[in-house]
Design a protein around this motif. Structure first.
Motif, short mmCIF file in Angstrom:
data_model
loop_
_atom_site.label_atom_id
_atom_site.label_comp_id
_atom_site.label_asym_id
_atom_site.label_seq_id
_atom_site.Cartn_x
_atom_site.Cartn_y
_atom_site.Cartn_z
N PHE A 1 -2.57 3.52 -1.20
CA PHE A 1 -2.00 4.53 -2.09
C PHE A 1 -1.32 5.62 -1.28
O PHE A 1 -1.55 5.77 -0.08
CB PHE A 1 -3.08 5.14 -2.99
N LYS A 2 -0.45 6.36 -1.96
CA LYS A 2 0.23 7.53 -1.37
C LYS A 2 -0.01 8.73 -2.26
O LYS A 2 0.31 8.70 -3.46
CB LYS A 2 1.74 7.28 -1.25
N TYR A 3 -0.59 9.79 -1.70
CA TYR A 3 -0.89 11.05 -2.36
C TYR A 3 -2.04 10.88 -3.37
O TYR A 3 -2.10 9.90 -4.10
CB TYR A 3 0.32 11.66 -3.05
N GLY A 4 -2.91 11.85 -3.38
CA GLY A 4 -4.01 11.85 -4.30
C GLY A 4 -5.19 12.60 -3.73
O GLY A 4 -5.12 13.21 -2.64
N THR A 5 -6.29 12.57 -4.46
CA THR A 5 -7.54 13.19 -4.03
C THR A 5 -8.61 12.12 -3.91
O THR A 5 -8.78 11.30 -4.82
CB THR A 5 -8.00 14.26 -5.03
N VAL A 6 -9.29 12.11 -2.78
CA VAL A 6 -10.37 11.17 -2.53
C VAL A 6 -11.68 11.95 -2.47
O VAL A 6 -11.75 12.98 -1.81
CB VAL A 6 -10.17 10.42 -1.20
N GLU A 7 -12.69 11.45 -3.18
CA GLU A 7 -14.02 12.03 -3.08
C GLU A 7 -14.99 10.91 -2.72
O GLU A 7 -14.96 9.84 -3.31
CB GLU A 7 -14.43 12.70 -4.38
N GLU B 85 -0.17 1.35 5.46
CA GLU B 85 -0.07 -0.01 4.94
C GLU B 85 0.89 -0.86 5.74
O GLU B 85 0.78 -2.10 5.76
CB GLU B 85 0.37 0.05 3.47
N ASN B 86 1.82 -0.24 6.44
CA ASN B 86 2.82 -0.96 7.23
C ASN B 86 2.35 -1.25 8.65
O ASN B 86 3.15 -1.55 9.54
CB ASN B 86 4.13 -0.19 7.26
N PHE B 87 1.03 -1.20 8.88
CA PHE B 87 0.49 -1.43 10.22
C PHE B 87 0.98 -2.73 10.84
O PHE B 87 1.34 -2.79 12.02
CB PHE B 87 -1.04 -1.44 10.17
N ASP B 88 0.98 -3.81 10.07
CA ASP B 88 1.34 -5.12 10.62
C ASP B 88 2.79 -5.20 11.06
O ASP B 88 3.12 -6.01 11.94
CB ASP B 88 1.07 -6.22 9.59
N THR B 89 3.67 -4.39 10.49
CA THR B 89 5.08 -4.46 10.84
C THR B 89 5.49 -3.43 11.90
O THR B 89 6.35 -3.73 12.74
CB THR B 89 5.95 -4.27 9.58
N TRP C 273 -4.30 15.14 -0.59
CA TRP C 273 -3.07 14.70 0.08
C TRP C 273 -1.92 14.79 -0.91
O TRP C 273 -1.96 14.16 -1.97
CB TRP C 273 -3.29 13.27 0.55
N ASP C 274 -0.94 15.63 -0.58
CA ASP C 274 0.25 15.74 -1.42
C ASP C 274 1.47 15.84 -0.52
O ASP C 274 1.38 15.58 0.69
CB ASP C 274 0.14 16.92 -2.39
N GLU C 275 2.60 16.19 -1.09
CA GLU C 275 3.85 16.22 -0.33
C GLU C 275 3.86 17.33 0.73
O GLU C 275 4.68 17.28 1.64
CB GLU C 275 5.03 16.39 -1.28
N LYS C 276 2.94 18.30 0.61
CA LYS C 276 2.96 19.44 1.52
C LYS C 276 1.83 19.41 2.56
O LYS C 276 2.07 19.70 3.73
CB LYS C 276 2.87 20.74 0.71
N LYS D 178 3.80 7.77 3.20
CA LYS D 178 3.81 6.36 2.86
C LYS D 178 2.38 5.93 2.50
O LYS D 178 1.43 6.65 2.81
CB LYS D 178 4.33 5.54 4.05
N PRO D 179 2.20 4.76 1.87
CA PRO D 179 0.86 4.33 1.46
C PRO D 179 -0.06 4.03 2.64
O PRO D 179 0.36 3.53 3.68
CB PRO D 179 1.13 3.06 0.64
N PHE D 180 -1.37 4.33 2.42
CA PHE D 180 -2.42 4.07 3.40
C PHE D 180 -3.55 3.29 2.73
O PHE D 180 -3.74 3.35 1.52
CB PHE D 180 -3.00 5.38 3.93
N PHE D 181 -4.34 2.56 3.54
CA PHE D 181 -5.54 1.88 3.06
C PHE D 181 -6.77 2.45 3.77
O PHE D 181 -6.67 3.11 4.80
CB PHE D 181 -5.45 0.37 3.25
N PHE D 182 -7.96 2.18 3.18
CA PHE D 182 -9.22 2.71 3.68
C PHE D 182 -9.87 1.78 4.71
O PHE D 182 -9.73 0.56 4.66
CB PHE D 182 -10.24 2.87 2.54
N LEU D 183 -10.68 2.40 5.60
CA LEU D 183 -11.60 1.69 6.48
C LEU D 183 -12.92 2.44 6.53
O LEU D 183 -12.96 3.67 6.46
CB LEU D 183 -11.05 1.57 7.91
N LEU D 184 -14.00 1.67 6.67
CA LEU D 184 -15.36 2.19 6.89
C LEU D 184 -15.97 1.39 8.04
O LEU D 184 -15.92 0.16 8.02
CB LEU D 184 -16.22 1.99 5.66
N ASN D 185 -16.54 2.07 9.02
CA ASN D 185 -17.18 1.31 10.09
C ASN D 185 -18.17 2.18 10.86
O ASN D 185 -18.14 3.42 10.79
CB ASN D 185 -16.15 0.73 11.06
N VAL D 186 -19.07 1.51 11.58
CA VAL D 186 -19.96 2.17 12.53
C VAL D 186 -19.77 1.47 13.87
O VAL D 186 -20.13 0.30 14.03
CB VAL D 186 -21.43 2.10 12.10
N ALA D 187 -19.17 2.18 14.83
CA ALA D 187 -18.97 1.64 16.17
C ALA D 187 -20.15 1.99 17.07
O ALA D 187 -20.86 2.97 16.84
CB ALA D 187 -17.68 2.19 16.78
#
Length: 267
Positions: free
Chosen positions: A107-113, A133-137, A199-202, A230-239
């Motif tokens: 997604f692009k722009y918004g509020t995550v809780e 989202e364009n990581f692969d390219t 996350w918004d335009e500013k 641009k759109p982003f995706f989520f990750l969760l991990n414990v290194a």
């Protein structure tokens, strides 16, 4: 966190463990995307898994082997558990899980809780973060990276950071709860806290229990920050171990878990 990927989506089922949380009862229809982790297993319509050690320990010289086994990631009593363990597995001495919504949600722009309790200990590095989202390219850092939550070792401190290409030069900017604008927010990160990302335009802003610990101006691509529009995706991990927490690990802490009660996105 950073940069290497491989994917698998084998079924992950629930397993038994003690926990002390239950998701708030709110209708899912209110959210653009959400996961309340209320089922009996991880929802593979929403999540996939990185598997293995990645190139150069996922770009960070981490020591764990990421799996999609129930021993490393499972749902119980409305809570997601991401469990780092001390065990010999596929040539590594530690295992953990790295879950992501790549290819399933961005997604692009918004509020995550999100309501999350984090592990601590020497050599532990949990994170809730995002990649373009364009990581692969375009690769990293041109895709951009947004680290909503990172913690290292036994610090009761949360870090929020942005990484981007900055033209032909890499750039990073971050802050933390230990000293943000001459204020300190004391918290026990092993307990559940409510983390919010706006996350918004500013602006991109990050909060824990309504305390802001990071802000970056992105309006008009300030500082060559076009990646963050641009759109982003989520990750969760414990290194386990790596360039940031270092290479001393307290084996007595394992198993050690990140607990996620819910993640909600509002557009």
């Amino acid at each position: 966190m950073t940069i290497e990927f491989s994917s698998s989506s084998e079924t992950v089922s629930s397993s038994s463990s003690e926990t002390t949380s239950s998701s708030s009862e709110e209708p899912a229809a209110e959210y653009f995307w959400n996961d309340e982790f209320d089922g009996e297993s991880i929802d593979l319509n929403k999540w996939t898994f990185d598997i293995g050690t990645g190139a150069s320990g996922w770009g960070n010289n981490e020591w764990e082997y990421y799996t999609d086994r129930k021993e490393n990631a499972y749902v119980k009593d409305g809570v997601l558990h991401i469990r780092a363990q001390k065990e010999d597995y596929e040539g590594q001495k530690y295992t953990s899980a790295r879950m992501l919504t790549k290819g399933k949600f961005a997604f692009k722009y918004g509020t995550v809780e999100a309501r999350i309790a984090l592990p601590t200990g020497k050599g532990i590095w949990p994170a809730f973060w995002m990649l373009g989202e364009n990581f692969d390219t375009v690769g990293w850092p041109a895709c951009g990276e947004i680290d909503i939550i990172e913690a290292v070792n036994s610090e009761n401190k949360i870090y929020g950071t942005n990484h981007w290409a900055n033209g032909t030069e890499y750039a990073t900017y971050g802050n933390n709860t230990g000293d943000y604008r001459n204020q300190k927010f004391d918290l026990d990160i092993t307990q559940f806290h409510t983390y919010k990302f706006t996350w918004d335009e500013k602006y991109i802003r990050m909060f824990v229990d309504d305390f802001m610990y990071h802000e970056i101006l992105i309006e008009g691509n300030e500082g060559d920050t076009e990646e963050f529009h641009k759109p982003f995706f989520f990750l969760l991990n414990v290194a386990v171990a790596g360039n940031w927490p270092g290479f001393e690990v307290d084996d007595s802490q394992f198993p050690n878990e990140m607990l996620v009660d819910y993640i909600r996105v509002i557009k």
